[in-house]
Design a protein around this motif. Structure first.
Motif, PDB file in Angstrom:
ATOM      1  N   GLU A 179      55.074  59.485 -11.837  1.00  0.00           N
ATOM      2  CA  GLU A 179      55.721  60.106 -12.082  1.00  0.00           C
ATOM      3  C   GLU A 179      56.373  59.988 -10.551  1.00  0.00           C
ATOM      4  O   GLU A 179      57.723  59.526 -10.239  1.00  0.00           O
ATOM      5  CB  GLU A 179      56.215  62.023 -12.239  1.00  0.00           C
ATOM      6  N   ALA A 180      55.611  60.399  -9.378  1.00  0.00           N
ATOM      7  CA  ALA A 180      56.109  59.589  -8.138  1.00  0.00           C
ATOM      8  C   ALA A 180      55.615  58.414  -7.467  1.00  0.00           C
ATOM      9  O   ALA A 180      56.979  58.455  -6.265  1.00  0.00           O
ATOM     10  CB  ALA A 180      54.384  60.396  -7.514  1.00  0.00           C
ATOM     11  N   GLY A 181      56.105  57.202  -8.616  1.00  0.00           N
ATOM     12  CA  GLY A 181      56.069  56.209  -8.300  1.00  0.00           C
ATOM     13  C   GLY A 181      54.667  54.700  -8.145  1.00  0.00           C
ATOM     14  O   GLY A 181      54.819  53.867  -7.837  1.00  0.00           O
ATOM     15  N   ALA A 182      53.357  55.979  -8.334  1.00  0.00           N
ATOM     16  CA  ALA A 182      52.105  54.867  -8.872  1.00  0.00           C
ATOM     17  C   ALA A 182      52.860  53.948  -9.786  1.00  0.00           C
ATOM     18  O   ALA A 182      52.992  54.084 -10.683  1.00  0.00           O
ATOM     19  CB  ALA A 182      51.363  56.368  -8.285  1.00  0.00           C
ATOM     20  N   THR A 183      51.880  52.709  -9.919  1.00  0.00           N
ATOM     21  CA  THR A 183      51.296  52.125 -11.252  1.00  0.00           C
ATOM     22  C   THR A 183      50.212  52.240 -11.545  1.00  0.00           C
ATOM     23  O   THR A 183      50.333  52.611 -12.828  1.00  0.00           O
ATOM     24  CB  THR A 183      51.794  50.722 -10.666  1.00  0.00           C
ATOM     25  N   ALA A 184      49.543  53.337 -11.335  1.00  0.00           N
ATOM     26  CA  ALA A 184      47.932  53.260 -11.893  1.00  0.00           C
ATOM     27  C   ALA A 184      47.184  54.418 -11.393  1.00  0.00           C
ATOM     28  O   ALA A 184      47.109  54.768 -10.122  1.00  0.00           O
ATOM     29  CB  ALA A 184      47.058  52.367 -11.960  1.00  0.00           C
ATOM     30  N   SER A 185      46.607  54.877 -12.261  1.00  0.00           N
ATOM     31  CA  SER A 185      45.855  56.287 -11.598  1.00  0.00           C
ATOM     32  C   SER A 185      45.049  57.015 -12.697  1.00  0.00           C
ATOM     33  O   SER A 185      43.986  55.427 -13.202  1.00  0.00           O
ATOM     34  CB  SER A 185      46.956  57.373 -11.663  1.00  0.00           C
ATOM     35  N   TYR A 186      43.760  57.528 -12.548  1.00  0.00           N
ATOM     36  CA  TYR A 186      42.627  58.257 -13.364  1.00  0.00           C
ATOM     37  C   TYR A 186      42.433  59.451 -13.231  1.00  0.00           C
ATOM     38  O   TYR A 186      43.280  60.137 -11.882  1.00  0.00           O
ATOM     39  CB  TYR A 186      41.278  57.028 -12.734  1.00  0.00           C
ATOM     40  N   GLY A 187      42.039  60.301 -14.102  1.00  0.00           N
ATOM     41  CA  GLY A 187      41.719  61.450 -13.767  1.00  0.00           C
ATOM     42  C   GLY A 187      40.594  61.586 -15.203  1.00  0.00           C
ATOM     43  O   GLY A 187      40.250  60.705 -16.059  1.00  0.00           O
ATOM     44  N   THR A 188      39.929  62.779 -14.585  1.00  0.00           N
ATOM     45  CA  THR A 188      38.885  62.967 -16.043  1.00  0.00           C
ATOM     46  C   THR A 188      39.231  64.259 -17.234  1.00  0.00           C
ATOM     47  O   THR A 188      39.873  64.360 -16.511  1.00  0.00           O
ATOM     48  CB  THR A 188      37.345  63.800 -15.722  1.00  0.00           C
ATOM     49  N   VAL A 189      38.648  64.491 -18.480  1.00  0.00           N
ATOM     50  CA  VAL A 189      39.626  65.102 -19.232  1.00  0.00           C
ATOM     51  C   VAL A 189      38.691  65.941 -20.011  1.00  0.00           C
ATOM     52  O   VAL A 189      39.164  67.879 -20.055  1.00  0.00           O
ATOM     53  CB  VAL A 189      40.239  64.283 -20.454  1.00  0.00           C
ATOM     54  N   SER A 190      37.422  66.110 -18.867  1.00  0.00           N
ATOM     55  CA  SER A 190      36.905  67.604 -18.976  1.00  0.00           C
ATOM     56  C   SER A 190      35.713  67.821 -18.068  1.00  0.00           C
ATOM     57  O   SER A 190      35.645  66.293 -17.347  1.00  0.00           O
ATOM     58  CB  SER A 190      35.829  66.842 -20.053  1.00  0.00           C
ATOM     59  N   GLU A 191      35.189  68.494 -17.745  1.00  0.00           N
ATOM     60  CA  GLU A 191      34.517  69.042 -16.525  1.00  0.00           C
ATOM     61  C   GLU A 191      33.994  68.145 -16.370  1.00  0.00           C
ATOM     62  O   GLU A 191      32.828  68.293 -16.896  1.00  0.00           O
ATOM     63  CB  GLU A 191      34.024  70.288 -16.805  1.00  0.00           C
ATOM     64  N   PRO A 192      33.828  67.234 -14.956  1.00  0.00           N
ATOM     65  CA  PRO A 192      32.812  66.242 -14.567  1.00  0.00           C
ATOM     66  C   PRO A 192      31.546  66.847 -13.674  1.00  0.00           C
ATOM     67  O   PRO A 192      30.712  66.458 -13.435  1.00  0.00           O
ATOM     68  CB  PRO A 192      33.250  65.108 -14.241  1.00  0.00           C
ATOM     69  N   CYS A 193      31.865  68.351 -13.295  1.00  0.00           N
ATOM     70  CA  CYS A 193      31.545  68.520 -11.402  1.00  0.00           C
ATOM     71  C   CYS A 193      31.254  67.519 -10.879  1.00  0.00           C
ATOM     72  O   CYS A 193      32.544  66.216 -11.299  1.00  0.00           O
ATOM     73  CB  CYS A 193      30.023  69.124 -12.213  1.00  0.00           C
ATOM     74  N   ASN A 194      31.441  67.281  -9.154  1.00  0.00           N
ATOM     75  CA  ASN A 194      31.838  66.396  -8.432  1.00  0.00           C
ATOM     76  C   ASN A 194      30.546  65.249  -8.080  1.00  0.00           C
ATOM     77  O   ASN A 194      30.910  64.258  -7.042  1.00  0.00           O
ATOM     78  CB  ASN A 194      31.894  67.193  -7.158  1.00  0.00           C
ATOM     79  N   HIS A 195      30.282  64.149  -9.289  1.00  0.00           N
ATOM     80  CA  HIS A 195      29.662  63.081  -9.015  1.00  0.00           C
ATOM     81  C   HIS A 195      30.796  62.460  -8.517  1.00  0.00           C
ATOM     82  O   HIS A 195      31.570  61.862  -9.367  1.00  0.00           O
ATOM     83  CB  HIS A 195      29.251  63.006 -10.847  1.00  0.00           C
ATOM     84  N   TRP A 196      30.207  61.905  -7.923  1.00  0.00           N
ATOM     85  CA  TRP A 196      31.002  60.454  -7.025  1.00  0.00           C
ATOM     86  C   TRP A 196      31.132  59.675  -8.400  1.00  0.00           C
ATOM     87  O   TRP A 196      31.829  58.997  -8.231  1.00  0.00           O
ATOM     88  CB  TRP A 196      30.437  59.894  -6.323  1.00  0.00           C
ATOM     89  N   GLN A 197      29.828  59.359  -9.075  1.00  0.00           N
ATOM     90  CA  GLN A 197      30.176  58.466  -9.700  1.00  0.00           C
ATOM     91  C   GLN A 197      31.142  58.329 -11.260  1.00  0.00           C
ATOM     92  O   GLN A 197      31.050  57.731 -11.740  1.00  0.00           O
ATOM     93  CB  GLN A 197      28.765  58.531 -10.444  1.00  0.00           C
ATOM     94  N   LYS A 198      31.885  59.209 -11.405  1.00  0.00           N
ATOM     95  CA  LYS A 198      32.215  60.165 -12.463  1.00  0.00           C
ATOM     96  C   LYS A 198      34.134  60.053 -11.469  1.00  0.00           C
ATOM     97  O   LYS A 198      34.415  59.919 -12.373  1.00  0.00           O
ATOM     98  CB  LYS A 198      32.487  61.156 -12.649  1.00  0.00           C
TER      99      LYS A 198
END
Length: 342
Positions: free
Chosen positions: A278-297
Motif C-alpha cells: 500500500e505504501a508503494g513497494a512492489t513485493a514483500s514477505y512475512g510469516t503467517v505463524s510464530e517462527p521465532c527469530n531464525h534468520w533462515q525463515k
C-alpha cells in the motif's frame, strides 16, 4: 541448520559494490511471462478483475490461466482442502511453467504453513507441532537455477493481493514499469532497537555503491526510515514500521520487516505485509505463524541483494533469499525485474 559461505558472499558483494561504472555486470535470465501461471478465484469478483488485468498487462498466455473456486475468502484453509486445490492447479500446468501466482488476498494460510510455502514445497505438518522449530530447507535457497521446476521440481509461488482492485492494478503497473531504465536508487538495511528482530543484521551488505546499477547500499542503526525518496530495497526488524507515508518506493522495490506475523495479512496483532504494498513497494514477505527469530525463515539481505541486482525477478530473488520458507508468505508482482538482462 543451514549455513551459507558468508565470507564468499561478502567478497562477492564487496567486489560488486566497488566495481567501476565501465565494468560489465552479468545479468541472470529472469522469469518470463510464458513461464508463469496465474490462478484466479472465480468465487471472488476482485480476483477475476485483477487476474484478467494482470494477464493482459503481462502478456500471460491463456493456457497458463487456471480457474478455481474458493468461496468466502477464508484466511486459512485445511490441509485436506489445500491438497484438493493444489491438485486442481497442477493438473492444468504445462511442464514449462516454473512459477505460480495466486490472485487473491485470502486464503493465505494452510494450518501453520503459508499457502505459498505449502504450494511450492508441499504442506509440512511437522512444522505445526512446534512452529519455532527449524523449517524444511528449500533446495532453491541461493540457487543459480533459472528454472526451479525443470531443475529442482518446485514451482515457486507468490500471492497478488486483491483487497482493492485499484491498488492491485497500481501494483501491477509498478512491476511492469520496473526495468525500462536504471535509475539512481538505494537499498536500506536497518538494525533497530527491537533486538530480537535483528537476527539477520549479521548479513547486511557493506555500505557502498554498485556503480553499474546506480544502486547504493546503506546500513543504519535506526527504528525508522524517514523521507527517503529512492527506495529500491528496505529491510528492517520491527513489529510496526512507522513513516511509510514519507517514503517513495521505486518501481520494483522490495520491502519487508522481520516480525512474527507480518504474513497474517488480514490479522491485527502486528503490521501486515500488505502495508508495504500500500505504501508503494512492489513485493514483500512475512510469516503467517510464530517462527521465532531464525534468520533462515526470513529473507537473507545479502542473498536477496545479490540475486536482484544480477537481474532476477522479484519472485526469484525473494524465494532464493529464504532458507526455510514453509511459514513465509511471498506477496506482490512476481515479474518485476528492475535490473533484468537487456
Amino acid at each position: 541448520m543451514i549455513r551459507i559461505p558468508r565470507l564468499c558472499l561478502f567478497l562477492l558483494l564487496a567486489a560488486v559494490l566497488t566495481a567501476p561504472a565501465r565494468a560489465q555486470f552479468v545479468s541472470a535470465s529472469n522469469l518470463q511471462p510464458d513461464q508463469l501461471a496465474i490462478v484466479i478465484n472465480d468465487a471472488e469478483p476482485n480476483s477475476v478483475k485483477v487476474g484478467e488485468y494482470y494477464r493482459k498487462r503481462r502478456g500471460i498466455p491463456a493456457a497458463n490461466v487456471v480457474h478455481v473456486r474458493i468461496p468466502g475468502k477464508p484466511h486459512e484453509i485445511s490441509p485436506e482442502r489445500f491438497a484438493q486445490l493444489k491438485e486442481e492447479i497442477d493438473a492444468h500446468l504445462r511442464p514449462e511453467v516454473q512459477a505460480v501466482l495466486m490472485v487473491w488476498t485470502a486464503p493465505y494460510k494452510v494450518a501453520c504453513n503459508s499457502i505459498t510455502g505449502a504450494y511450492s514445497l508441499g504442506f509440512d505438518p511437522d512444522q505445526c507441532i512446534k512452529t519455532c522449530l527449524p523449517g524444511r530447507p528449500s533446495p532453491y535457497f541461493n540457487s543459480s537455477s533459472p528454472r526451479p521446476y525443470t531443475d529442482l521440481k518446485i514451482r515457486i509461488s507468490m500471492l497478488l493481493p486483491t483487497e482493492s482492485v485499484e491498488q492491485a492494478k497500481a501494483l501491477i503497473d509498478r512491476g511492469a514499469g520496473a526495468g525500462f531504465r536504471i535509475v539512481p536508487a538505494t537499498a536500506y538495511f536497518l538494525a533497530t532497537s527491537e533486538k530480537a528482530r535483528n537476527s539477520r543484521a549479521q548479513f547486511f551488505p557493506p555500505a557502498g555503491r554498485i556503480a553499474a546499477r546506480k544502486l547504493a547500499t546503506k546500513t543504519m542503526q535506526a527504528d525508522v526510515l524517514d523521507g527517503a525518496q529512492d527506495v529500491m530495497i528496505y529491510e528492517t526488524g520491527m513489529a510496526e514500521v512507522a513513516k511509510l507515508d514519507t517514503l517513495h518506493f521505486l518501481p520494483g522495490a522490495l520491502a519487508d520487516h522481520l516480525t512474527s506475523l507480518g504474513g497474517d495479512l488480514l490479522g491485527g496483532e502486528q503490521m501486515s505485509s500488505l502495508r508495504w504494498l500500500e505504501a508503494g513497494a512492489t513485493a514483500s514477505y512475512g510469516t503467517v505463524s510464530e517462527p521465532c527469530n531464525h534468520w533462515q525463515k526470513f529473507p537473507n539481505p545479502a542473498v536477496l541483494l545479490k540475486h536482484y541486482v544480477q537481474g532476477n525477478s522479484a519472485i526469484e530473488a525473494y524465494w532464493k533469499s529464504v532458507a526455510w520458507p514453509t511459514q513465509g508468505l511471498f506477496i506482490g508482482e512476481p515479474l518485476a525485474a528492475p535490473y533484468r538482462k537487456r
